[in-house]
Design a protein around this motif. Structure first.
Motif, PDB file in Angstrom:
ATOM      1  N   GLY A  63      20.127  -4.216   1.047  1.00  0.00           N
ATOM      2  CA  GLY A  63      21.270  -5.095   1.241  1.00  0.00           C
ATOM      3  C   GLY A  63      21.004  -6.502   0.755  1.00  0.00           C
ATOM      4  O   GLY A  63      21.876  -7.148   0.162  1.00  0.00           O
ATOM      5  N   ASP A 368      23.514   2.004   7.395  1.00  0.00           N
ATOM      6  CA  ASP A 368      24.609   1.134   6.955  1.00  0.00           C
ATOM      7  C   ASP A 368      24.518  -0.240   7.616  1.00  0.00           C
ATOM      8  O   ASP A 368      24.773  -1.267   6.969  1.00  0.00           O
ATOM      9  CB  ASP A 368      25.956   1.774   7.279  1.00  0.00           C
ATOM     10  CG  ASP A 368      26.278   2.977   6.386  1.00  0.00           C
ATOM     11  OD1 ASP A 368      25.587   3.141   5.356  1.00  0.00           O
ATOM     12  OD2 ASP A 368      27.205   3.735   6.716  1.00  0.00           O
ATOM     13  N   GLU A 369      24.148  -0.268   8.886  1.00  0.00           N
ATOM     14  CA  GLU A 369      24.033  -1.552   9.578  1.00  0.00           C
ATOM     15  C   GLU A 369      22.881  -2.382   9.026  1.00  0.00           C
ATOM     16  O   GLU A 369      23.010  -3.609   8.880  1.00  0.00           O
ATOM     17  CB  GLU A 369      23.850  -1.319  11.078  1.00  0.00           C
ATOM     18  CG  GLU A 369      25.121  -0.848  11.768  1.00  0.00           C
ATOM     19  CD  GLU A 369      24.889  -0.421  13.190  1.00  0.00           C
ATOM     20  OE1 GLU A 369      25.875  -0.138  13.893  1.00  0.00           O
ATOM     21  OE2 GLU A 369      23.716  -0.347  13.616  1.00  0.00           O
ATOM     22  N   GLN A 372      24.065  -3.830   5.704  1.00  0.00           N
ATOM     23  CA  GLN A 372      25.024  -4.915   5.910  1.00  0.00           C
ATOM     24  C   GLN A 372      24.346  -6.163   6.476  1.00  0.00           C
ATOM     25  O   GLN A 372      24.744  -7.290   6.144  1.00  0.00           O
ATOM     26  CB  GLN A 372      26.148  -4.456   6.838  1.00  0.00           C
ATOM     27  CG  GLN A 372      27.082  -3.434   6.212  1.00  0.00           C
ATOM     28  CD  GLN A 372      27.729  -3.950   4.930  1.00  0.00           C
ATOM     29  OE1 GLN A 372      28.178  -5.105   4.858  1.00  0.00           O
ATOM     30  NE2 GLN A 372      27.772  -3.093   3.916  1.00  0.00           N
ATOM     31  N   ARG A 376      24.523  -9.664   4.661  1.00  0.00           N
ATOM     32  CA  ARG A 376      25.028 -10.831   5.400  1.00  0.00           C
ATOM     33  C   ARG A 376      24.036 -11.988   5.367  1.00  0.00           C
ATOM     34  O   ARG A 376      24.402 -13.144   5.098  1.00  0.00           O
ATOM     35  CB  ARG A 376      25.288 -10.421   6.846  1.00  0.00           C
ATOM     36  CG  ARG A 376      25.706 -11.568   7.778  1.00  0.00           C
ATOM     37  CD  ARG A 376      25.399 -11.204   9.220  1.00  0.00           C
ATOM     38  NE  ARG A 376      23.965 -11.055   9.443  1.00  0.00           N
ATOM     39  CZ  ARG A 376      23.425 -10.176  10.284  1.00  0.00           C
ATOM     40  NH1 ARG A 376      24.190  -9.337  10.967  1.00  0.00           N
ATOM     41  NH2 ARG A 376      22.116 -10.127  10.441  1.00  0.00           N
TER      42      ARG A 376
END
Length: 423
Positions: A63, A368-369, A372, A376
């Motif tokens: 990410g 997925d977290e 992300q 972020r």
């Protein structure tokens, strides 16, 4: 990985002489107490991405990279250990326009098992995570590893095998998703850390030194007793995280002193954490401390060492010209001098429902977290260039610890008192 646009005015001496003396002694000061100064031109700096090991938490690194490449395409060097080596291979082994897709494909694959795709709202999240981790231990991870199904395993500790799992699926995944010809073409420098089983020494496989194949990435991630050592050129190798889970020192040691360097260091375990209150939290805290590789301390120690070398070189530069021209003095000065190095440090921050199994918990929801969270954090960093206060114009190492949004820390090179040079 941060462009010149993201590095605003540098800081100079504190307005208070007492603060200045304190800064000289400590070799560091907060950006919030320093005056802005001229920018450093880092457009010519080589840019390195340094990736720590951490199993399933590695989706955070993916990410981060996805967020970086949105604004900054250039990458000169990527170095990793364990899952960081896998992410590094997916990056260096693909053209820039396909890297995020390949990272996404890998992380979707390893979270695609039936037991991994339960929706997060289906029940208590911590219980679902533990169920996913238990399924990983029993069934393995698609495209990554699978249990050894052999009667020999019934012998327990006396079984003549060296691991519980077979990583043949990872080899097939790497061969499908990574272009090793591209890695070995050396458009991007590529380095992964491992440990020699026989000597116990840390070893780095580097595409500027040897031809890289799937076995080098697998060796970097061969954490015992889960995974067997990988045999390469007559030697056997385990996961590099056994000795050092962060390849920063290798990058700083190998980087030419004559070139400026900008490092984005992405770590997955935080050395700092709350006091545990349960047995499960105790196990998690122990793992964090073990695999963080004393991140902040080591980064600070490396920076302090290089800054001290540069300070000695600066002092030599204040010697009379006749002494500076002495061949032995000039040789020492050349070994101590280096161009500016900036280290931008991000560390994954734990979620409340994560347990000690977080590094082998590959549920789709968690993957997925993690992705992300990385996206972020790096977007937040790049959208606030004032956080990345550049160092002083003098050579040295400046570290930007961006782990805690409300407690960012910047450490600048040591500043020597101004002494008129002798002609």
């Amino acid at each position: 990985m941060v462009s010149n646009d993201a590095m605003p005015a540098s800081t100079s001496a504190s307005s208070s002489s007492a603060a200045a003396r304190k800064s000289t002694k400590r070799g560091a000061r907060s950006a919030t107490t320093a005056k802005p100064g001229p920018k450093i031109d880092i457009t010519r700096a080589r840019k390195a991405l340094v990736l720590q090991g951490g199993g399933a938490l590695g989706a955070y690194q993916a990410g981060v990279y996805a967020g970086v490449i949105e604004k900054h395409k250039q990458l000169d060097w990527v170095a990793g250990v364990s899952i960081g080596a896998v992410n590094a291979a997916l990056i260096a082994g693909n053209p820039p326009e396909r890297r995020v897709d390949r990272l996404h494909e890998f992380w979707q694959l390893v979270s695609s098992g039936p037991t991994q795709r339960l929706p997060s709202w289906w029940g208590d999240r911590a219980a679902l995570n533990q169920w996913s981790a238990t399924a990983t231990a029993l069934l393995g991870v698609p495209g990554f590893f699978e249990p050894r199904r052999s009667p020999l395993m019934l012998m327990g500790g006396a079984a003549p095998v060296l691991s519980y799992y077979d990583t043949a699926p990872l080899k097939a995944t790497l061969e499908r998703l990574v272009d090793f010809d591209r890695i070995n073409h050396c458009d991007t420098r590529f380095s992964v850390g491992a440990v020699n089983v026989r000597t116990g020494n840390s070893v780095y496989f580097d595409n500027t030194i040897q031809k890289i194949g799937p076995e080098h990435i697998m060796a970097s991630g061969a954490l015992p007793p889960g995974f067997a050592p990988v045999h390469i050129d007559g030697e056997d190798y385990w996961d590099g995280g056994i000795v050092s889970n962060t390849p920063l020192q290798y990058v700083l040691d190998q980087h030419p002193r004559s070139e400026p360097l900008l490092v984005l260091q992405v770590d997955l375990f935080s050395a700092r954490g709350a006091m545990p209150g349960t047995l499960a939290e105790t196990l998690e805290r122990q793992k964090d401390i073990t695999y963080s590789s004393r991140t902040r301390m080591n980064t600070d120690a490396l920076a302090a060492n290089l800054n001290l070398q540069q300070a000695v070189a600066d002092l030599i530069g204040k010697l009379p010209a006749a002494l500076r021209r002495d061949p032995s003095v000039a040789a020492v000065c050349a070994q101590l001098t280096h161009e500016p190095i900036d280290i931008v440090h991000l560390i994954y921050r734990n979620k409340p429902y994560e347990l000690e199994s977080k590094d082998y918990e590959f549920s789709r929801a968690s993957v997925d977290e993690h992705w992300q969270a990385g996206l972020r954090d790096i977007r937040n960093t790049l959208e606030h260039p004032e956080w990345l206060q550049a160092g002083t114009p003098a050579n040295g190492v400046t570290t930007f610890d961006l782990t805690e949004p409300e407690a960012r820390r910047v450490r600048h090179p040591m500043q020597l008192p101004r002494i008129p040079s002798t002609a």
